[in-house]
Design an enzyme around this catalytic site. Sequence first.
Site, PDB file in Angstrom:
ATOM      1  N   SER A 120       0.797  -1.235   0.000  1.00 29.70           N
ATOM      2  CA  SER A 120       0.000   0.000   0.000  1.00 29.70           C
ATOM      3  C   SER A 120       0.828   1.282   0.000  1.00 29.70           C
ATOM      4  O   SER A 120       0.282   2.372   0.142  1.00 29.70           O
ATOM      5  CB  SER A 120      -0.920   0.001   1.223  1.00 29.70           C
TER       6      SER A 120
ATOM      7  N   HIS B   8     -38.791  24.848  -7.209  1.00 30.14           N
ATOM      8  CA  HIS B   8     -39.013  23.953  -8.363  1.00 30.14           C
ATOM      9  C   HIS B   8     -38.353  24.504  -9.626  1.00 30.14           C
ATOM     10  O   HIS B   8     -38.796  24.214 -10.738  1.00 30.14           O
ATOM     11  CB  HIS B   8     -40.510  23.754  -8.647  1.00 30.14           C
TER      12      HIS B   8
ATOM     13  N   SER C 198     -14.438  25.853 -25.870  1.00 29.67           N
ATOM     14  CA  SER C 198     -14.843  24.604 -26.494  1.00 29.67           C
ATOM     15  C   SER C 198     -13.869  24.283 -27.619  1.00 29.67           C
ATOM     16  O   SER C 198     -13.351  25.189 -28.272  1.00 29.67           O
ATOM     17  CB  SER C 198     -16.258  24.744 -27.057  1.00 29.67           C
TER      18      SER C 198
ATOM     19  N   LYS D 215     -17.984  29.550 -27.070  1.00 32.78           N
ATOM     20  CA  LYS D 215     -18.302  28.999 -25.756  1.00 32.78           C
ATOM     21  C   LYS D 215     -17.374  29.486 -24.658  1.00 32.78           C
ATOM     22  O   LYS D 215     -16.184  29.642 -24.850  1.00 32.78           O
ATOM     23  CB  LYS D 215     -18.243  27.464 -25.798  1.00 32.78           C
TER      24      LYS D 215
ATOM     25  N   GLU E  92     -18.521  22.686 -12.827  1.00 37.18           N
ATOM     26  CA  GLU E  92     -18.983  21.338 -13.200  1.00 37.18           C
ATOM     27  C   GLU E  92     -18.116  20.264 -12.554  1.00 37.18           C
ATOM     28  O   GLU E  92     -18.609  19.230 -12.103  1.00 37.18           O
ATOM     29  CB  GLU E  92     -18.974  21.186 -14.721  1.00 37.18           C
TER      30      GLU E  92
ATOM     31  N   GLN F 155      -7.046  -1.371   5.641  1.00 40.43           N
ATOM     32  CA  GLN F 155      -6.048  -0.656   4.842  1.00 40.43           C
ATOM     33  C   GLN F 155      -6.719   0.154   3.732  1.00 40.43           C
ATOM     34  O   GLN F 155      -6.196   1.165   3.282  1.00 40.43           O
ATOM     35  CB  GLN F 155      -5.080  -1.677   4.235  1.00 40.43           C
TER      36      GLN F 155
HETATM   37  N1  ARG Z   1      -0.782  -0.878   5.948  1.00 38.83           N
HETATM   38  C1  ARG Z   1      -1.586  -1.374   6.996  1.00 38.83           C
HETATM   39  C2  ARG Z   1      -2.925  -0.628   7.060  1.00 38.83           C
HETATM   40  O1  ARG Z   1      -2.969   0.439   6.593  1.00 38.83           O
HETATM   41  C3  ARG Z   1      -0.882  -1.219   8.301  1.00 38.83           C
HETATM   42  C4  ARG Z   1      -1.374  -2.104   9.386  1.00 38.83           C
HETATM   43  C5  ARG Z   1      -0.955  -3.484   9.113  1.00 38.83           C
HETATM   44  N2  ARG Z   1      -1.223  -4.336  10.210  1.00 38.83           N
HETATM   45  C6  ARG Z   1      -1.284  -5.630  10.041  1.00 38.83           C
HETATM   46  N3  ARG Z   1      -1.542  -6.336  11.073  1.00 38.83           N
HETATM   47  N4  ARG Z   1      -1.092  -6.184   8.860  1.00 38.83           N
HETATM   48  O2  ARG Z   1      -3.913  -1.103   7.531  1.00 38.83           O
END
Ligand code: ARG
Length: 461
Positions: free
Chosen positions: A23, A157, A278, A284, A291, A323
Site C-alpha cells: 500500500s 421547483h 470549447s 463557448k 462542473e 487498509q
Molecule cells: N498498511 C496497513 C494498514 O494500513 C498497516 C497495518 C498493518 N497491520 C497488520 N496487522 N497487517 O492497515
Amino acid sequence: MKKLWGGRFTEELADDAKEYSYSLAVDGELLAADIRVSTAHAKMLAKAGLITRQESARLVGGLESVLKELSKADLAALAQEYEDVHTLIQVTLEKKIGKTAKKLHTGRSRNDLVVTSVKVYLREKIALIRAGIVELQKALVFLGEKFSGVAIPGYTHLQRAQTVLLAHHLLAYVEMLERDGKRFAQAADNMNECPLGAAALAGSSLPIDRAATARELGFARPTANSIDSVSDRDFLVETLADIAILFMHLSRLSEDMILWNTSEFGFINFPDSYATGSSLMPHKKNPDMLELTRGRAGAAIGNLVALLVTMKGLPLAYNRDMQEDKKALFESVRQAIRSLGVLSHLVRKTEVNEELCYQATTDSLLYATDLLDYLILKGTAFEDAHALVGRMVQHSLTIERPLKELSFSELRQFSPKIEKDIYQVFNPAKSLAGKKTIGSTQPALVAKQLKFWKHKTAKKR
Ligand code: ARG
C-alpha cells in the site's frame, strides 16, 4: 529482501501477492505523520527506561533524516519493494542508524501506529478544510456586499417564485458552510484521543507511558480501550461524512452559478481565468470548474459509502480490510481542500449583470404572493385571496398582459378590496422592503447579516 517481521516464514511473499497487498503508493501520504508519531514513541521509550537516552536520541535524529530523505524520494517507485510507509520508514532507519533502529517498534504494533498516524494526519487536514470553508464564506460575503443592492428572482421547483436579494441567496450558502465548519470541529474533537500503545489489540506488558505519548502528540488523552483503539475508524467515517455534506453544498452552489451564468438567466459572469473554451464552438465560455466541483461531489459521497460498507461486517479488532480506508480518505480530503480554494477565487471574481437581474425581477408573477398578502391585509381571508390571485394570474396569462399593466378598473373587477395602492405591490424594492420576518430577505436585515458575517469570518483567521 528478507520479509520484515518474517521470522516465522520459510517463503517470501509471492510477487502477485505483493502487488496485490502493498500500500506504499497510497499511504506514502502518511510519511510525516508516522515520523511524528514514531519520534514521540522513541522519546517515551527512554523515559520509560526501555532504551537508553543515547539510543532514543539516535532514533529521533535518525527519524528526522529519514523524513528528509524520503520526502524527496519518489515513493511510487519504491511501491513494489516495501509493504507500506511504516515498513519503509523502519527499513530506511535501519540503513541509516544501524541496529538501534531495531528498538523503535518496542511496545507498539502497526495496528496502533497506523491509526495514530491517520489521526495526526487528519487533524492537520481538517484545520486546512476549516480554513478553506472560512475563505469561501468570506468570498460569498464579499460578493454579496459588492452587489448588495441587486435583487434576483428566487426559485422553487426552478420556477420563478419571489424576488430576493442576491446577497440573501449567497448568505444561504454562508449558513450551510458555517454548519459544515462546526461539523469538522466536532469531528476533530471526537478524534482527540491517542490510540498509540494499544499495541496489536490487547495493550502491552512493557512499561510504556501512553499518557506521555498522547501529550507529546497533542491529544487530549489516551484512548480508553485497546481493542476499540485499533478497530475504530469512526473518526474517518465521520470526516468522510462531513466532506460528503460539504460537497453536497459546494455542488449546489456550483449548480446555482452554472444556471445564473447561462444566457437563459444571464445574472452573472465569471472571470475568463476560471472558464474554458470549447474545442469546436468558438463562442463557448464553459463553467468547467463548477462542473468539476459538482462532479467530484459524486466521488466524495461514494467514498463515504465505500468505507461504511467496508467496516460494517468486520469482527474486532484490526483486519487488513481497513487498509482500504486511506485511498478514499486522501482523495476526499484533497478534493475538499482544492474545491474550496478554487470556488473561493471564482466567487470573488464573479461579476453580476445588474441590468439583466433587474429585468428579471420586473416579472409581475414574482409578486403574486405579495398580492396575496396585500389582499389579506385588506381583510380578505387567506383561501379566498389565494383563489382570487389565481384567477388574476390566469386572466393575465390568457390576455397575454402582465398584471402590473392592467388598468385599475380591470384589476378592481376582481375585488372591491383592491385600491390604487395595488401597483406598489409590483415594485421590486417595495416588495423586498415589505418583508418583515426574522431571516427574511428585507434589505435592512440582509445588510445586518452581511455585517455580522463579515465580522465573524474576519475574526476566524
Ligand atoms: N498498511 C496497513 C494498514 O494500513 C498497516 C497495518 C498493518 N497491520 C497488520 N496487522 N497487517 O492497515
